[in-house]
Scaffold this motif. Sequence first.
Motif, PDB file in Angstrom:
ATOM      1  N   ASP A 405       0.832  -1.215   0.000  1.00 11.48           N
ATOM      2  CA  ASP A 405       0.000   0.000   0.000  1.00 11.48           C
ATOM      3  C   ASP A 405       0.863   1.260   0.000  1.00 11.48           C
ATOM      4  N   HIS A 406       1.905   1.272   0.783  1.00 16.13           N
ATOM      5  CA  HIS A 406       2.784   2.431   0.878  1.00 16.13           C
ATOM      6  C   HIS A 406       3.475   2.687  -0.461  1.00 16.13           C
ATOM      7  N   ALA A 407       3.934   1.605  -1.106  1.00 23.54           N
ATOM      8  CA  ALA A 407       4.606   1.761  -2.399  1.00 23.54           C
ATOM      9  C   ALA A 407       3.640   2.278  -3.454  1.00 23.54           C
ATOM     10  N   GLU A 408       2.407   1.808  -3.441  1.00 17.88           N
ATOM     11  CA  GLU A 408       1.427   2.255  -4.416  1.00 17.88           C
ATOM     12  C   GLU A 408       1.109   3.743  -4.242  1.00 17.88           C
ATOM     13  N   SER A 409       1.083   4.179  -2.983  1.00 24.49           N
ATOM     14  CA  SER A 409       0.789   5.599  -2.757  1.00 24.49           C
ATOM     15  C   SER A 409       1.964   6.475  -3.166  1.00 24.49           C
ATOM     16  N   GLN A 410       3.181   5.988  -2.997  1.00 22.73           N
ATOM     17  CA  GLN A 410       4.354   6.777  -3.358  1.00 22.73           C
ATOM     18  C   GLN A 410       4.653   6.716  -4.849  1.00 22.73           C
ATOM     19  N   TYR A 411       4.331   5.561  -5.483  1.00 19.96           N
ATOM     20  CA  TYR A 411       4.629   5.369  -6.906  1.00 19.96           C
ATOM     21  C   TYR A 411       3.353   4.887  -7.598  1.00 19.96           C
ATOM     22  N   PRO A 412       2.435   5.801  -7.865  1.00 17.79           N
ATOM     23  CA  PRO A 412       1.126   5.404  -8.416  1.00 17.79           C
ATOM     24  C   PRO A 412       1.210   4.766  -9.795  1.00 17.79           C
ATOM     25  N   ASP A 413       2.274   5.016 -10.547  1.00 12.83           N
ATOM     26  CA  ASP A 413       2.403   4.433 -11.875  1.00 12.83           C
ATOM     27  C   ASP A 413       3.048   3.052 -11.856  1.00 12.83           C
ATOM     28  N   ALA A 414       3.517   2.594 -10.707  1.00 11.80           N
ATOM     29  CA  ALA A 414       4.216   1.311 -10.614  1.00 11.80           C
ATOM     30  C   ALA A 414       3.222   0.183 -10.358  1.00 11.80           C
ATOM     31  N   THR A 415       3.689  -1.042 -10.599  1.00 10.32           N
ATOM     32  CA  THR A 415       2.901  -2.248 -10.324  1.00 10.32           C
ATOM     33  C   THR A 415       3.584  -3.003  -9.193  1.00 10.32           C
ATOM     34  N   VAL A 416       2.923  -3.061  -8.058  1.00 14.85           N
ATOM     35  CA  VAL A 416       3.489  -3.744  -6.891  1.00 14.85           C
ATOM     36  C   VAL A 416       2.494  -4.812  -6.454  1.00 14.85           C
ATOM     37  N   SER A 417       2.944  -6.054  -6.370  1.00 15.94           N
ATOM     38  CA  SER A 417       2.068  -7.163  -6.002  1.00 15.94           C
ATOM     39  C   SER A 417       2.772  -8.066  -5.007  1.00 15.94           C
ATOM     40  N   SER A 418       2.014  -8.997  -4.424  1.00 20.40           N
ATOM     41  CA  SER A 418       2.593  -9.907  -3.428  1.00 20.40           C
ATOM     42  C   SER A 418       1.884 -11.251  -3.464  1.00 20.40           C
ATOM     43  N   THR A 419       2.597 -12.269  -3.074  1.00 18.75           N
ATOM     44  CA  THR A 419       2.049 -13.615  -2.909  1.00 18.75           C
ATOM     45  C   THR A 419       2.588 -14.188  -1.611  1.00 18.75           C
ATOM     46  N   VAL A 420       1.694 -14.495  -0.674  1.00 20.09           N
ATOM     47  CA  VAL A 420       2.099 -15.073   0.601  1.00 20.09           C
ATOM     48  C   VAL A 420       1.458 -16.444   0.718  1.00 20.09           C
TER      49      VAL A 420
END
Length: 580
Positions: A405-420
């Motif tokens: 969430d923090h990365a998306e707010s700082q870099y709105p044009d980026a694609t950040v995902s996760s798999t746990v």
Amino acid sequence: MNDSPLDSLDARAIAFAYLVFGVCGIFGGEALLWLGFGIPVSPTLALVKGLALVVISSAFVGGLVAWKNKRINRQQRSVRSSLNQLRSVLDASPVAILAVTPDGRVTRWNEAASETFGWDQQEVIGEFLPTIADDRRFEVISLIERSITADGLSNYPVERQRKDGEIREFRLSTAVVRDADGEASEVIGAFVDVTEQKQRERRLREFEMAVEQAGHAIYLTKSDGEITYVNPAFEAITGYERDEAVGKTPAILNSGEMDEAYYEELWETIETGSTWQEQITDQRKSGELYTAIQTIASITEGDEVLGYVAIQSDITESVLTRQRLGVLNRMLRHNLRNRVNVIEGYAAVIRSDATDESLIAAADNILSASAELAIVADKAQTVADLLESEGTARRVTDMVAVSVDHAESQYPDATVSSTVESECSRVVDNRLRVAIDELVSNALEHGGGTVHIDVFPSSTDSTKLVVRVSDDGPGLPQTEWEVIERGEETPLEHGTGMGLWLVNWVVTKVGGSMALESSHLGGATVVLEVPIVGPETFGSPKSSDDSGDSGGSNETDDSESSDSTDVSNGSEPSESPSGR
């Protein structure tokens, strides 16, 4: 005992034989003298006197033999009794006792030998010593020969093998049994098992060597505080030689910096059997003060306190280093921030008043550089606060979700995902969040547009989780990674920033490790392996696929973990590293 042939004859038989021999001697002699030499036979009275003397002599000899036989019987009964007692003593002895012939064959084997070596008596009597391997028989024969030559050995160290194959250490004492001709017929050996004693002695020597070579000052005292031993590190740290310290009390180190309450609490603690561990300021022989972490514990035997052992770790340099870093950090944080604000203010004025494009560009560069310096100052503060803080437990799923969430707010044009993975909804040190944030921010700042975070169980250690951060950027320069692996920078080889150092320090602080791999996205992958700090599993993990769904599936209300450390890189820390 070797008896003569006469010893086994009855006294009456000997007397009768003596009588017959005497009578035959008298009459045979008379006949020989008469027939051979013509000498007349002695008068009857003389013959009667001779026969009477023979009868009396026979009776005396018979009585003497009977008396001798009684003495012999008493002696033999005494010897048999002594031998029986000796056999009883040997059988009852707790020490393994055995006897062998000069060629090494067993003739005696007591019960203790069976318990010590594992073989029963019937297995060994008449056989070569089973405690010796076939290829070492010559050693036994040599030892037997030495025993015979020296007429016995005393406390000779040997190793012998039990039936189960275990090698034990013994002290061997031998005695030689000789026959009437003085030839050795048996060698008796008593084996005292000293295996445990030797092990204790070795452990004691190892402990003594460890204490002597320890880098911490160690000293022992009696119960009244009198010093009885100091190690070389004590001499090096305090400046007092062993002879100067032994016999004195720890008061020789008193600097006057600690108040009476400190020592009163110290004695109250150790006299109750508890261990004391506190920081202390002591004084060297030279008068120089030093700071140490001091641990004192009692040496007890049952309920009796025999003395105390004290260990001092000199932390003077660490304290001074912490003070220097604190001052430098304050200067970097406060003074640099103030100067940056001044620079930004003047640059903003210049930019607002400038009409020349080159001057505007220069002002923009000043503003950009000032912002970078402010970030460095903030990051330095983050490092200092983080490394001094104590971690708390937090779900790894929450930390990953907040980082996304923090990365998306700082870099709105980026694609950040996760798999746990489902089994990875576990509790880890909350300071790991800082490392994850830093890796994601670094990847997005240096050319990457896609970042993926994977969390899965470690394949080598069930007590750890793996957090893998992959990006599609240009990759991490090998030289930058080599600096981290080496653990130090040089004037010619150093990193380009503080980011990787921050990650390395955080992961090391929480007890984990860091590795670099190639990314399936085309850039770099940093793999963090960190310990699980609690068994709890909270709910189910939130994850998103690699297609770019980096938002809704990872949303987590950050307020639900208000006790955790949330420090975002490149901006002000959202909370202090101590969780307050």
